[in-house]
Design a protein around this motif. Structure first.
Motif, mmCIF file in Angstrom:
data_model
loop_
_atom_site.group_PDB
_atom_site.id
_atom_site.type_symbol
_atom_site.label_atom_id
_atom_site.label_comp_id
_atom_site.label_asym_id
_atom_site.label_seq_id
_atom_site.Cartn_x
_atom_site.Cartn_y
_atom_site.Cartn_z
ATOM 1 N N PRO A 1 0.794 -1.230 0.000
ATOM 2 C CA PRO A 1 0.000 0.000 0.000
ATOM 3 C C PRO A 1 0.827 1.282 0.000
ATOM 4 N N VAL A 2 2.024 1.231 0.553
ATOM 5 C CA VAL A 2 2.835 2.445 0.595
ATOM 6 C C VAL A 2 3.203 2.924 -0.801
ATOM 7 N N LEU A 3 3.176 2.041 -1.782
ATOM 8 C CA LEU A 3 3.580 2.374 -3.148
ATOM 9 C C LEU A 3 2.411 2.784 -4.043
ATOM 10 N N ALA A 4 1.212 2.846 -3.504
ATOM 11 C CA ALA A 4 0.012 3.015 -4.323
ATOM 12 C C ALA A 4 0.017 4.278 -5.179
ATOM 13 N N SER A 5 0.668 5.328 -4.742
ATOM 14 C CA SER A 5 0.652 6.587 -5.499
ATOM 15 C C SER A 5 1.445 6.507 -6.798
ATOM 16 N N ASN A 6 2.391 5.573 -6.892
ATOM 17 C CA ASN A 6 3.118 5.317 -8.141
ATOM 18 C C ASN A 6 3.719 6.583 -8.750
ATOM 19 N N MET A 7 4.444 7.379 -7.943
ATOM 20 C CA MET A 7 5.081 8.575 -8.487
ATOM 21 C C MET A 7 6.295 8.949 -7.629
ATOM 22 N N THR A 8 7.390 9.256 -8.304
ATOM 23 C CA THR A 8 8.620 9.680 -7.633
ATOM 24 C C THR A 8 9.233 10.815 -8.433
ATOM 25 N N ARG A 9 9.772 11.804 -7.736
ATOM 26 C CA ARG A 9 10.508 12.868 -8.417
ATOM 27 C C ARG A 9 11.825 12.273 -8.943
ATOM 28 N N ARG A 10 12.131 12.604 -10.183
ATOM 29 C CA ARG A 10 13.335 12.028 -10.806
ATOM 30 C C ARG A 10 14.600 12.389 -10.016
ATOM 31 N N VAL A 11 14.652 13.609 -9.498
ATOM 32 C CA VAL A 11 15.822 14.028 -8.720
ATOM 33 C C VAL A 11 15.979 13.164 -7.472
ATOM 34 N N ASP A 12 14.862 12.690 -6.913
ATOM 35 C CA ASP A 12 14.926 11.855 -5.707
ATOM 36 C C ASP A 12 15.264 10.405 -6.038
ATOM 37 N N TYR A 13 14.806 9.943 -7.206
ATOM 38 C CA TYR A 13 15.212 8.614 -7.671
ATOM 39 C C TYR A 13 16.729 8.577 -7.768
ATOM 40 N N ALA A 14 17.313 9.609 -8.357
ATOM 41 C CA ALA A 14 18.769 9.681 -8.489
ATOM 42 C C ALA A 14 19.443 9.719 -7.122
ATOM 43 N N ARG A 15 18.861 10.447 -6.195
ATOM 44 C CA ARG A 15 19.430 10.506 -4.845
ATOM 45 C C ARG A 15 19.430 9.135 -4.190
ATOM 46 N N PHE A 16 18.326 8.383 -4.363
ATOM 47 C CA PHE A 16 18.257 7.041 -3.785
ATOM 48 C C PHE A 16 19.358 6.160 -4.364
ATOM 49 N N MET A 17 19.584 6.265 -5.663
ATOM 50 C CA MET A 17 20.642 5.487 -6.318
ATOM 51 C C MET A 17 21.997 5.783 -5.695
ATOM 52 N N VAL A 18 22.299 7.069 -5.546
ATOM 53 C CA VAL A 18 23.611 7.463 -5.014
ATOM 54 C C VAL A 18 23.756 7.067 -3.550
ATOM 55 N N GLU A 19 22.717 7.306 -2.754
ATOM 56 C CA GLU A 19 22.814 6.994 -1.329
ATOM 57 C C GLU A 19 22.805 5.491 -1.057
ATOM 58 N N ALA A 20 22.284 4.705 -1.996
ATOM 59 C CA ALA A 20 22.309 3.249 -1.833
ATOM 60 C C ALA A 20 23.732 2.714 -1.758
ATOM 61 N N VAL A 21 24.667 3.438 -2.357
ATOM 62 C CA VAL A 21 26.069 3.011 -2.360
ATOM 63 C C VAL A 21 26.596 2.844 -0.937
ATOM 64 N N GLU A 22 26.166 3.720 -0.051
ATOM 65 C CA GLU A 22 26.667 3.696 1.329
ATOM 66 C C GLU A 22 25.741 2.945 2.284
ATOM 67 N N ASN A 23 24.692 2.342 1.753
ATOM 68 C CA ASN A 23 23.711 1.650 2.592
ATOM 69 C C ASN A 23 23.847 0.144 2.428
ATOM 70 N N ASP A 24 24.572 -0.492 3.332
ATOM 71 C CA ASP A 24 24.805 -1.931 3.231
ATOM 72 C C ASP A 24 23.526 -2.745 3.379
ATOM 73 N N ALA A 25 22.481 -2.165 3.981
ATOM 74 C CA ALA A 25 21.217 -2.880 4.139
ATOM 75 C C ALA A 25 20.553 -3.125 2.786
ATOM 76 N N LEU A 26 20.984 -2.408 1.748
ATOM 77 C CA LEU A 26 20.401 -2.566 0.418
ATOM 78 C C LEU A 26 21.214 -3.492 -0.478
ATOM 79 N N VAL A 27 22.283 -4.063 0.039
ATOM 80 C CA VAL A 27 23.078 -4.997 -0.766
ATOM 81 C C VAL A 27 22.247 -6.237 -1.078
#
Length: 234
Positions: free
Chosen positions: A186-212
């Protein structure tokens, strides 16, 4: 800054998402290498003198080998262009040539499923089927190739993350997106993300070992469905 003294390669740097990733990486102190097609190099003019640009097809193994050499992280936009295994060729080149232990972060859409437990609406499934069929017939996009690319990543023993994006829009940042392991949450129901934030998630994932070795599906932090739920559902 988390990127100080570290080197990051952005594969697909000239696209809209790629340029945002380059900026986020620079803001965090990374030394950045950008890979893009030769005809798209001019799109990176704003970064002239601040990044290293390596022109070439992203599924060219020699280009990728040169670009990822010495990189601590590789961010890859998986674009299923044409009918020549562009996405799978790009993914395989990154998997084969990135240094052992490097963080590998890939982007794709919600249509990718890792374990088959994602739940899609009828509208989403119809759109994906029709669009995929028409695009393949027109020899413009091969969605099946992106599926193959992700299959190769999921079976790899590298330190990968596959970030699955919702529909995208431009606009000011809403903050780091929230995520779930499965489309249909249900948290994903809105189906919309700002492109600038998608990019931020990609970059910050590098330092987040929980996402490996995770395949998070993301949604904008200030979308109605995200605001209706607290925490970081999994």
């Amino acid at each position: 800054m988390p990127g100080t003294g570290k080197r990051m390669c952005v594969v697909g740097a000239s696209g809209k998402l790629g340029r945002y990733m380059v900026q986020h990486a620079l803001d965090r102190g990374y030394e950045v290498v950008g890979v893009c097609r030769e005809q798209s190099v001019t799109k990176l003019a704003d970064f002239e003198g601040r990044i290293t640009v390596i022109p070439g097809a992203t599924n060219d193994r020699a280009v990728i080998a040169r670009a990822v050499n010495g990189c601590d992280a590789v961010l890859t936009v998986l674009v299923p262009w044409g009918r020549n295994h562009y996405a799978s060729g790009t993914a395989q080149a990154v998997l084969d040539h990135a240094r052992p232990g490097a963080r590998l972060v890939f982007s794709c859409g919600w249509h990718i499923t890792r374990d088959g437990k994602d739940v899609y609406t009828r509208k989403f499934k119809l759109y994906a089927a029709v669009f995929g069929r028409l695009a393949k017939l027109a020899r413009v996009v091969d969605v099946d190739d992106q599926v193959d690319a992700c299959r190769r990543i999921f079976t790899s023993d590298t330190r990968w993350t596959v970030v699955r994006g919702s529909d995208l829009e431009e606009g000011d940042s809403q903050g780091l997106p929230v995520w779930s392991r499965h489309v249909g949450d249900p948290v994903l129901a809105s189906n919309m993300t700002r492109r600038v934030d998608y990019a931020r998630f990609m970059v910050e994932a590098v330092e987040n070992d929980a996402l490996v070795q995770e395949a998070p599906a993301i949604i904008g932090r200030l979308t109605p469905s995200a605001l209706a739920h607290t925490g970081n559902p999994a």
